[in-house]
Design a protein around this motif. Structure first.
Motif, PDB file in Angstrom:
ATOM      1  N   ILE A 100       0.858  -1.191   0.000  1.00 28.11           N
ATOM      2  CA  ILE A 100       0.000   0.000   0.000  1.00 28.11           C
ATOM      3  C   ILE A 100       0.887   1.232   0.000  1.00 28.11           C
ATOM      4  CG2 ILE A 100      -1.796   1.285   1.220  1.00 28.11           C
ATOM      5  CD1 ILE A 100      -2.630  -1.395   2.508  1.00 28.11           C
ATOM      6  N   GLY A 101       0.818   1.977  -1.088  1.00 28.49           N
ATOM      7  CA  GLY A 101       1.606   3.207  -1.185  1.00 28.49           C
ATOM      8  C   GLY A 101       1.116   4.254  -0.203  1.00 28.49           C
ATOM      9  N   PHE A 102       2.016   5.116   0.222  1.00 28.06           N
ATOM     10  CA  PHE A 102       1.639   6.136   1.191  1.00 28.06           C
ATOM     11  C   PHE A 102       0.502   7.003   0.660  1.00 28.06           C
ATOM     12  CE2 PHE A 102       2.247   9.606   4.237  1.00 28.06           C
ATOM     13  CZ  PHE A 102       2.350   8.865   5.394  1.00 28.06           C
ATOM     14  N   ASN A 103       0.479   7.215  -0.656  1.00 22.42           N
ATOM     15  CA  ASN A 103      -0.593   8.023  -1.249  1.00 22.42           C
ATOM     16  C   ASN A 103      -1.937   7.290  -1.268  1.00 22.42           C
ATOM     17  OD1 ASN A 103       0.415   6.198  -3.152  1.00 22.42           O
ATOM     18  ND2 ASN A 103      -0.211   7.475  -4.874  1.00 22.42           N
ATOM     19  N   GLU A 104      -1.934   5.974  -1.026  1.00 21.16           N
ATOM     20  CA  GLU A 104      -3.167   5.188  -1.005  1.00 21.16           C
ATOM     21  C   GLU A 104      -3.705   4.938   0.397  1.00 21.16           C
ATOM     22  OE1 GLU A 104      -3.441   1.999  -4.472  1.00 21.16           O
ATOM     23  OE2 GLU A 104      -1.747   1.607  -3.139  1.00 21.16           O
ATOM     24  N   ILE A 105      -2.903   5.177   1.413  1.00 19.37           N
ATOM     25  CA  ILE A 105      -3.285   4.795   2.777  1.00 19.37           C
ATOM     26  C   ILE A 105      -4.643   5.367   3.164  1.00 19.37           C
ATOM     27  CG2 ILE A 105      -2.729   5.074   5.230  1.00 19.37           C
ATOM     28  CD1 ILE A 105       0.194   4.686   4.504  1.00 19.37           C
ATOM     29  N   GLN A 106      -4.863   6.641   2.896  1.00 19.14           N
ATOM     30  CA  GLN A 106      -6.108   7.267   3.340  1.00 19.14           C
ATOM     31  C   GLN A 106      -7.322   6.621   2.685  1.00 19.14           C
ATOM     32  OE1 GLN A 106      -6.265  11.512   3.057  1.00 19.14           O
ATOM     33  NE2 GLN A 106      -8.339  11.625   3.838  1.00 19.14           N
ATOM     34  N   SER A 107      -7.283   6.369   1.394  1.00 17.92           N
ATOM     35  CA  SER A 107      -8.461   5.791   0.732  1.00 17.92           C
ATOM     36  C   SER A 107      -8.669   4.332   1.135  1.00 17.92           C
ATOM     37  CB  SER A 107      -8.361   5.921  -0.784  1.00 17.92           C
ATOM     38  OG  SER A 107      -7.281   5.176  -1.285  1.00 17.92           O
ATOM     39  N   VAL A 108      -7.591   3.560   1.257  1.00 16.43           N
ATOM     40  CA  VAL A 108      -7.711   2.155   1.661  1.00 16.43           C
ATOM     41  C   VAL A 108      -8.215   2.078   3.098  1.00 16.43           C
ATOM     42  CG1 VAL A 108      -6.440   0.002   2.049  1.00 16.43           C
ATOM     43  CG2 VAL A 108      -5.954   1.376   0.023  1.00 16.43           C
ATOM     44  N   TRP A 109      -7.680   2.921   3.962  1.00 13.20           N
ATOM     45  CA  TRP A 109      -8.111   2.971   5.359  1.00 13.20           C
ATOM     46  C   TRP A 109      -9.591   3.351   5.451  1.00 13.20           C
ATOM     47  CZ3 TRP A 109      -7.824   1.667  10.161  1.00 13.20           C
ATOM     48  CH2 TRP A 109      -8.336   2.465  11.177  1.00 13.20           C
ATOM     49  N   SER A 110      -9.989   4.342   4.683  1.00 10.59           N
ATOM     50  CA  SER A 110     -11.378   4.788   4.689  1.00 10.59           C
ATOM     51  C   SER A 110     -12.313   3.652   4.262  1.00 10.59           C
ATOM     52  CB  SER A 110     -11.526   5.982   3.749  1.00 10.59           C
ATOM     53  OG  SER A 110     -12.850   6.400   3.681  1.00 10.59           O
ATOM     54  N   ASP A 111     -11.934   2.925   3.226  1.00 13.77           N
ATOM     55  CA  ASP A 111     -12.756   1.803   2.757  1.00 13.77           C
ATOM     56  C   ASP A 111     -12.802   0.677   3.800  1.00 13.77           C
ATOM     57  OD1 ASP A 111     -13.180   3.206   0.436  1.00 13.77           O
ATOM     58  OD2 ASP A 111     -11.752   2.035  -0.761  1.00 13.77           O
ATOM     59  N   ALA A 112     -11.668   0.389   4.440  1.00 15.05           N
ATOM     60  CA  ALA A 112     -11.623  -0.655   5.468  1.00 15.05           C
ATOM     61  C   ALA A 112     -12.478  -0.254   6.672  1.00 15.05           C
ATOM     62  CB  ALA A 112     -10.185  -0.931   5.895  1.00 15.05           C
ATOM     63  N   MET A 113     -12.428   1.017   7.048  1.00 13.36           N
ATOM     64  CA  MET A 113     -13.249   1.501   8.165  1.00 13.36           C
ATOM     65  C   MET A 113     -14.723   1.423   7.829  1.00 13.36           C
ATOM     66  SD  MET A 113     -11.786   2.191  10.989  1.00 13.36           S
ATOM     67  CE  MET A 113     -13.098   3.083  11.798  1.00 13.36           C
ATOM     68  N   ALA A 114     -15.086   1.673   6.578  1.00 20.66           N
ATOM     69  CA  ALA A 114     -16.486   1.575   6.167  1.00 20.66           C
ATOM     70  C   ALA A 114     -16.989   0.140   6.328  1.00 20.66           C
ATOM     71  CB  ALA A 114     -16.657   2.046   4.726  1.00 20.66           C
ATOM     72  N   VAL A 115     -16.169  -0.835   5.948  1.00 21.85           N
ATOM     73  CA  VAL A 115     -16.528  -2.246   6.113  1.00 21.85           C
ATOM     74  C   VAL A 115     -16.669  -2.564   7.601  1.00 21.85           C
ATOM     75  CG1 VAL A 115     -15.710  -4.627   5.797  1.00 21.85           C
ATOM     76  CG2 VAL A 115     -15.460  -2.962   3.947  1.00 21.85           C
ATOM     77  N   PHE A 116     -15.724  -2.103   8.389  1.00 20.19           N
ATOM     78  CA  PHE A 116     -15.737  -2.316   9.837  1.00 20.19           C
ATOM     79  C   PHE A 116     -16.993  -1.704  10.465  1.00 20.19           C
ATOM     80  CE2 PHE A 116     -14.505  -0.678  14.088  1.00 20.19           C
ATOM     81  CZ  PHE A 116     -14.177  -1.872  14.718  1.00 20.19           C
ATOM     82  N   ASN A 117     -17.257  -0.461  10.157  1.00 20.86           N
ATOM     83  CA  ASN A 117     -18.405   0.240  10.751  1.00 20.86           C
ATOM     84  C   ASN A 117     -19.742  -0.344  10.312  1.00 20.86           C
ATOM     85  OD1 ASN A 117     -16.921   2.058  12.310  1.00 20.86           O
ATOM     86  ND2 ASN A 117     -16.712   3.485  10.614  1.00 20.86           N
ATOM     87  N   ASP A 118     -19.814  -0.816   9.069  1.00 19.42           N
ATOM     88  CA  ASP A 118     -21.061  -1.405   8.576  1.00 19.42           C
ATOM     89  C   ASP A 118     -21.350  -2.765   9.198  1.00 19.42           C
ATOM     90  OD1 ASP A 118     -21.429   0.760   6.938  1.00 19.42           O
ATOM     91  OD2 ASP A 118     -20.811  -0.258   5.095  1.00 19.42           O
ATOM     92  N   SER A 119     -20.314  -3.454   9.640  1.00 20.13           N
ATOM     93  CA  SER A 119     -20.478  -4.849  10.046  1.00 20.13           C
ATOM     94  C   SER A 119     -20.304  -5.117  11.526  1.00 20.13           C
ATOM     95  CB  SER A 119     -19.469  -5.721   9.293  1.00 20.13           C
ATOM     96  OG  SER A 119     -19.628  -5.566   7.907  1.00 20.13           O
ATOM     97  N   TYR A 120     -19.629  -4.257  12.246  1.00 21.35           N
ATOM     98  CA  TYR A 120     -19.248  -4.562  13.616  1.00 21.35           C
ATOM     99  C   TYR A 120     -20.300  -4.086  14.609  1.00 21.35           C
ATOM    100  CZ  TYR A 120     -16.373  -5.140  17.751  1.00 21.35           C
ATOM    101  OH  TYR A 120     -15.897  -5.522  18.964  1.00 21.35           O
ATOM    102  N   PHE A 121     -20.774  -4.987  15.452  1.00 21.98           N
ATOM    103  CA  PHE A 121     -21.735  -4.648  16.493  1.00 21.98           C
ATOM    104  C   PHE A 121     -21.012  -4.040  17.684  1.00 21.98           C
ATOM    105  CE2 PHE A 121     -24.666  -7.387  14.317  1.00 21.98           C
ATOM    106  CZ  PHE A 121     -25.903  -6.851  14.639  1.00 21.98           C
TER     107      PHE A 121
END
Length: 130
Positions: free
Chosen positions: A94-115
């Protein structure tokens, strides 16, 4: 004996994150907790506590601890999505320029699924009212 996949949809989530222009399948399920703990080197509950502290900050400087939190969650959802990798390989891809978008997408999955504990208590309250 029937296979579970013959009876129900076992691919409940078809979300992806993009790394280096390639869509990688991700998911958040029971195994995610173990993958996150493996990458973080501590229990999932400790990861969650540290993540909550990170999310409460108004600004975040990317240090070793912050990057480990970020990579641990990304690793967890990527592994749960069915891609075999290591935390080190994933972090290096993961390039440093991609961290924010990849992190944002991973957090969206986490927030949508985690009780959260509040969610469980709401479910209990709804059952009690009926």
């Amino acid at each position: 004996m029937a296979k579970l996949s013959d009876l129900i949809n076992t691919k409940t989530d078809n979300k992806t994150i993009t790394i280096q222009g390639v869509k990688i399948p991700v998911n958040f399920n029971m195994m995610t907790l173990e993958y996150v703990a493996e990458a973080y080197g501590k229990s999932f509950s400790q990861f969650e506590k540290d993540l909550n502290i990170l999310m409460k900050r108004k600004t975040v400087q990317m240090g070793t601890k912050e990057l480990k939190l970020i990579n641990s969650l990304i690793y967890g959802v990527v592994r749960s999505g069915g891609t075999e990798t290591t935390p080190e390989e994933l972090a290096g891809s993961i390039g440093f320029n991609e961290i924010q978008s990849v992190w944002s997408d991973a957090m969206a999955v986490f927030n949508d699924s985690y009780f959260q504990p509040e969610d469980i208590s709401k479910l209990k309250d709804n059952k009690a009212k009926k």
